[in-house]
Scaffold this active site. Structure first.
Site, PDB file in Angstrom:
ATOM      1  N   MET A  87      72.819  40.269  76.744  1.00 54.66           N
ATOM      2  CA  MET A  87      72.031  39.368  75.899  1.00 54.66           C
ATOM      3  C   MET A  87      71.537  38.201  76.745  1.00 54.66           C
ATOM      4  O   MET A  87      72.332  37.489  77.356  1.00 54.66           O
ATOM      5  CB  MET A  87      72.868  38.824  74.740  1.00 54.66           C
ATOM      6  CG  MET A  87      73.257  39.830  73.677  1.00 54.66           C
ATOM      7  SD  MET A  87      71.903  40.776  72.965  1.00 54.66           S
ATOM      8  CE  MET A  87      70.826  39.483  72.332  1.00 54.66           C
ATOM      9  N   MET A 121      75.109  44.032  65.778  1.00 50.89           N
ATOM     10  CA  MET A 121      75.608  42.646  65.873  1.00 50.89           C
ATOM     11  C   MET A 121      76.416  42.380  64.614  1.00 50.89           C
ATOM     12  O   MET A 121      76.059  41.549  63.767  1.00 50.89           O
ATOM     13  CB  MET A 121      74.414  41.685  66.002  1.00 50.89           C
ATOM     14  CG  MET A 121      73.774  41.772  67.386  1.00 50.89           C
ATOM     15  SD  MET A 121      72.117  41.077  67.420  1.00 50.89           S
ATOM     16  CE  MET A 121      71.187  42.504  66.880  1.00 50.89           C
ATOM     17  N   HIS A 167      64.406  50.115  69.489  1.00 50.75           N
ATOM     18  CA  HIS A 167      65.596  49.256  69.411  1.00 50.75           C
ATOM     19  C   HIS A 167      65.732  48.713  67.987  1.00 50.75           C
ATOM     20  O   HIS A 167      64.803  48.109  67.451  1.00 50.75           O
ATOM     21  CB  HIS A 167      65.439  48.113  70.415  1.00 50.75           C
ATOM     22  CG  HIS A 167      66.632  47.231  70.558  1.00 50.75           C
ATOM     23  ND1 HIS A 167      67.713  47.544  71.357  1.00 50.75           N
ATOM     24  CD2 HIS A 167      66.922  46.024  70.019  1.00 50.75           C
ATOM     25  CE1 HIS A 167      68.604  46.570  71.304  1.00 50.75           C
ATOM     26  NE2 HIS A 167      68.154  45.628  70.483  1.00 50.75           N
ATOM     27  N   MET A 223      72.240  43.216  61.909  1.00 52.50           N
ATOM     28  CA  MET A 223      72.919  41.915  61.826  1.00 52.50           C
ATOM     29  C   MET A 223      73.617  41.774  60.471  1.00 52.50           C
ATOM     30  O   MET A 223      73.088  42.223  59.453  1.00 52.50           O
ATOM     31  CB  MET A 223      71.898  40.788  61.978  1.00 52.50           C
ATOM     32  CG  MET A 223      71.094  40.888  63.269  1.00 52.50           C
ATOM     33  SD  MET A 223      70.026  39.466  63.467  1.00 52.50           S
ATOM     34  CE  MET A 223      69.127  39.944  64.949  1.00 52.50           C
ATOM     35  N   SER A 233      61.897  46.095  69.996  1.00 51.54           N
ATOM     36  CA  SER A 233      62.787  45.785  68.877  1.00 51.54           C
ATOM     37  C   SER A 233      61.968  45.659  67.598  1.00 51.54           C
ATOM     38  O   SER A 233      61.086  44.793  67.502  1.00 51.54           O
ATOM     39  CB  SER A 233      63.528  44.475  69.130  1.00 51.54           C
ATOM     40  OG  SER A 233      64.078  44.026  67.901  1.00 51.54           O
ATOM     41  N   HIS A 254      71.602  48.464  68.006  1.00 52.92           N
ATOM     42  CA  HIS A 254      72.354  47.305  68.511  1.00 52.92           C
ATOM     43  C   HIS A 254      73.083  46.661  67.334  1.00 52.92           C
ATOM     44  O   HIS A 254      72.463  45.986  66.507  1.00 52.92           O
ATOM     45  CB  HIS A 254      71.335  46.345  69.167  1.00 52.92           C
ATOM     46  CG  HIS A 254      71.915  45.077  69.687  1.00 52.92           C
ATOM     47  ND1 HIS A 254      71.118  44.015  70.076  1.00 52.92           N
ATOM     48  CD2 HIS A 254      73.195  44.683  69.899  1.00 52.92           C
ATOM     49  CE1 HIS A 254      71.893  43.025  70.499  1.00 52.92           C
ATOM     50  NE2 HIS A 254      73.150  43.398  70.395  1.00 52.92           N
ATOM     51  N   ASP A 301      67.898  46.307  65.557  1.00 52.91           N
ATOM     52  CA  ASP A 301      68.832  45.177  65.538  1.00 52.91           C
ATOM     53  C   ASP A 301      69.517  45.075  64.185  1.00 52.91           C
ATOM     54  O   ASP A 301      68.881  44.765  63.177  1.00 52.91           O
ATOM     55  CB  ASP A 301      68.084  43.876  65.845  1.00 52.91           C
ATOM     56  CG  ASP A 301      67.755  43.756  67.313  1.00 52.91           C
ATOM     57  OD1 ASP A 301      68.666  43.963  68.141  1.00 52.91           O
ATOM     58  OD2 ASP A 301      66.593  43.487  67.646  1.00 52.91           O
ATOM     59  N   ASP A 340      68.214  42.110  76.742  1.00 50.55           N
ATOM     60  CA  ASP A 340      67.683  41.853  75.398  1.00 50.55           C
ATOM     61  C   ASP A 340      67.612  40.355  75.134  1.00 50.55           C
ATOM     62  O   ASP A 340      68.632  39.664  75.154  1.00 50.55           O
ATOM     63  CB  ASP A 340      68.638  42.520  74.390  1.00 50.55           C
ATOM     64  CG  ASP A 340      68.164  42.459  72.952  1.00 50.55           C
ATOM     65  OD1 ASP A 340      67.065  41.942  72.688  1.00 50.55           O
ATOM     66  OD2 ASP A 340      68.926  42.946  72.083  1.00 50.55           O
TER      67      ASP A 340
HETATM   68  C1  DX5 Z   1      68.285  39.226  69.116  1.00 48.40           C
HETATM   69  C2  DX5 Z   1      68.015  40.694  69.119  1.00 48.40           C
HETATM   70  C3  DX5 Z   1      66.859  41.061  69.961  1.00 48.40           C
HETATM   71  C4  DX5 Z   1      65.571  40.436  69.547  1.00 48.40           C
HETATM   72  C5  DX5 Z   1      64.703  40.282  70.743  1.00 48.40           C
HETATM   73  O1  DX5 Z   1      69.446  38.970  68.423  1.00 48.40           O
HETATM   74  O2  DX5 Z   1      69.128  41.424  69.601  1.00 48.40           O
HETATM   75  O3  DX5 Z   1      66.723  42.469  70.103  1.00 48.40           O
HETATM   76  O4  DX5 Z   1      64.884  41.157  68.575  1.00 48.40           O
HETATM   77  O5  DX5 Z   1      63.569  39.577  70.374  1.00 48.40           O
HETATM   78  P1  DX5 Z   1      62.666  38.853  71.453  1.00 48.40           P
HETATM   79  O6  DX5 Z   1      62.185  39.912  72.408  1.00 48.40           O
HETATM   80  O7  DX5 Z   1      61.586  38.260  70.632  1.00 48.40           O
HETATM   81  O8  DX5 Z   1      63.547  37.828  72.152  1.00 48.40           O
HETATM   82 ZN    ZN Z   2      68.872  43.651  70.134  1.00 47.71          ZN
END
Ligand code: DX5
Ligand code: ZN
Length: 223
Positions: A136, A67, A32, A36, A7, A65, A34, A172
């Site tokens: 998750m 969110m 990956h 948000m 990620s 991903h 993320d 994840d």
């Molecule tokens: C959290 C993200 C993850 C995050 C994982 O909301 O979806 O992808 O970056 O990070 P680690 O591996 O540090 O838990």
């Molecule tokens: Zn993620």
């Protein structure tokens, strides 16, 4: 074979292109990303413009991903920016089946993500639209949180629900060299890792440490 999806949430955002090239050279399977929105999760990150800017830096699939809630108004923008897999949350948008149809109509691989409190059964009637299920193992929003062990049971259930369908089961949150064997044993086949990859000086070593021993041996023999 277990796939590793680092990620970039934990990457150096001032050098993102370089970081993506380094992950590619280090042998990642997916990148990956993320996304948000400060609404579905309490953090803000990456828009389609950033994905478009990163696209020339690797040929590896972008595992995006989302969110965000709503996600449907932005699916086309992420597809056009260069996403290969687009994952929406089951809790977002109200009409999950429609979101998955929209992603497939854009010609992309469709994923659904489940928050820790969301039961496995939520995907039962959309299974045939799915290319990927993302479990998750932290509450989404931040990297570096602790792994929630209660999710192992959900991973096992989803593995059984998938049967022999060609659906990847991705995990994840809090995945590191200690928790990776647990999620693999429960049935995961794609591991997302942010802090576990980026906290190490050598990304290839950090990525290899997440793979099962037998796969590490094969990779070493081939290199
Ligand atoms: C959290 C993200 C993850 C995050 C994982 O909301 O979806 O992808 O970056 O990070 P680690 O591996 O540090 O838990
Ligand atoms: Zn993620």
């Amino acid at each position: 074979m277990i796939k590793i999806a680092p990620s970039i949430l934990s990457a150096d955002f001032a050098r993102l292109g370089e970081e993506v090239r380094a992950l590619d050279a280090a042998g990642c399977d997916y990148v990956h990303v993320d996304v948000m929105d400060g609404h579905f999760v309490p953090n803000l990150t990456i828009g389609p413009l950033v994905i478009r800017a990163l696209r020339p830096h690797t040929a590896k699939p972008f595992d995006v991903h989302l969110m965000i809630d709503p996600a449907q108004p932005y699916l086309a923008a992420y597809a056009e920016a260069g996403a290969d897999i687009i994952t929406v949350h089951a809790e977002a948008d109200r009409h999950l089946d429609r979101s998955l149809q929209m992603i497939k109509a854009l010609g992309k691989r469709a994923g659904v993500s489940l928050n820790p409190a969301t039961p496995a059964a939520v995907i039962e009637h959309v299974l045939d639209r799915l290319d990927l299920i993302l479990v998750m193992t932290v509450n989404p929003g931040f990297g570096g949180q602790g792994f929630i062990p209660a999710q192992l049971d959900k991973i096992r259930r989803l593995r059984a629900m998938i049967g022999d369908r060609p659906i990847e089961l991705e995990v994840d949150g809090g995945v590191n060299a200690e928790t990776a064997p647990l999620v693999i044993e429960a049935g995961a086949d794609v591991l997302v890792a942010g802090s576990a990859v980026f906290s190490g000086a050598d990304y290839a070593t950090s990525i290899a440490a997440l793979r099962p021993q037998r796969q590490r041996c094969v990779a070493a023999a081939l290199s």
